[in-house]
Scaffold this motif. Sequence first.
Motif: not given
Length: 393
Positions: A131-145
Amino acid sequence: MTTLSNFILEKLDTLVIVINQAGKIQYVNPSVKKMLGYEPQRLIGQTWLTTSSQSLNEILEIKKNTIDLLKSRKIDAVTQEYSFSVERKVFDSKGREKWILWNLSLSPENSIVGIGQDISEIKEAEKKLISGNNLLKEKNKEVIDSIRYSERIQQAILPNVDLLKSKFSEAFVLYNPKDIVSGDFYWFAERNNKLFLAAIDCTGHGVPGALMTILANSLLKNIIRQDITNPGQILKKLDEYLFEELNLNTENKTPDGMDISLCVFDFEKNILEFSGAFRPLVLVRDYEFIEFKGARYPIGFYNDIEKNFETTQISLVEGDTFYLFSDGYIDQFGGDSTKEGGKKFNKKSFRNLLLDMQNLNLEEQEGYLDYAFNNWKQQFEQTDDVLVMGVKV
């Protein structure tokens, strides 16, 4: 079971289960009471008793299929040593979810022996980690975007290279950010029949550096709108404005700024005026390398000293080629991959590179510089943003 065996099995924090060839439970150790809440005797001789037992039998079905496969291949399933591990979700007597890691093996009597460990806490930790990794991936995608969008903004302020090429006999821009966005940028403007060209290296790289490039672009445009055309005076104003902007609402002085080489071309008078802050201008004329050095202090730092940005005037000769660049190319580590950390490309190598490619047109020079950079860098990480510009008159 002997008294000693029962005593040992009662003390284990693991489940032990024996199932005969008919799929019925022959033995369950007392730990099943503590781990799942079931009385051991209630499970003896039964096949489908509870959701917990059902899950166990599902595991046994996998085992049965394996045994059938062994037999179909004419392998003696009785003497064949065979074991495997499998994780299964079960439910205790109160309907709560449990995860058991089963180690299953075939006994000499063709019974299946299963030893189970409660891994519920591990699975819960895995669940939280996923769950934490999925959240991290989501936040990372937001930052990259967001950074990708910042790249679009930065690209919008960069001059059109085709416009630059149309103003000179030949021109190129090698622009290679270390990250998605860059702390290096090139600047071009026209005013009062003069062409303004600059290579600028802002503090840092990535997003912080990119923010500085947008500020610098705005300040430079504002200065030349005041009809200040002398490059030394432009850098003086830029130094003052940048320091004011960065320290307007803070008590602590911000140690941010930029290095810059700035040229002003006047083709009516056939002259070029240059001034720099920690960055030089290179002229190659008839295969001769001529360097014009900038001031020994940057823009934006050290407002407690008097800065003087001198202007150098150069008479233009047809075929003159001028190079403006940041320090990213020269400072790149690479070379001998057997040496830990490599070494910098250095100024001497860059000078020789510029001279070696003078038989190429400027478009070819851009490709040659890019190839030489990557060939030098090899497996090393890019050290900094890279910017090299060349114009021929």
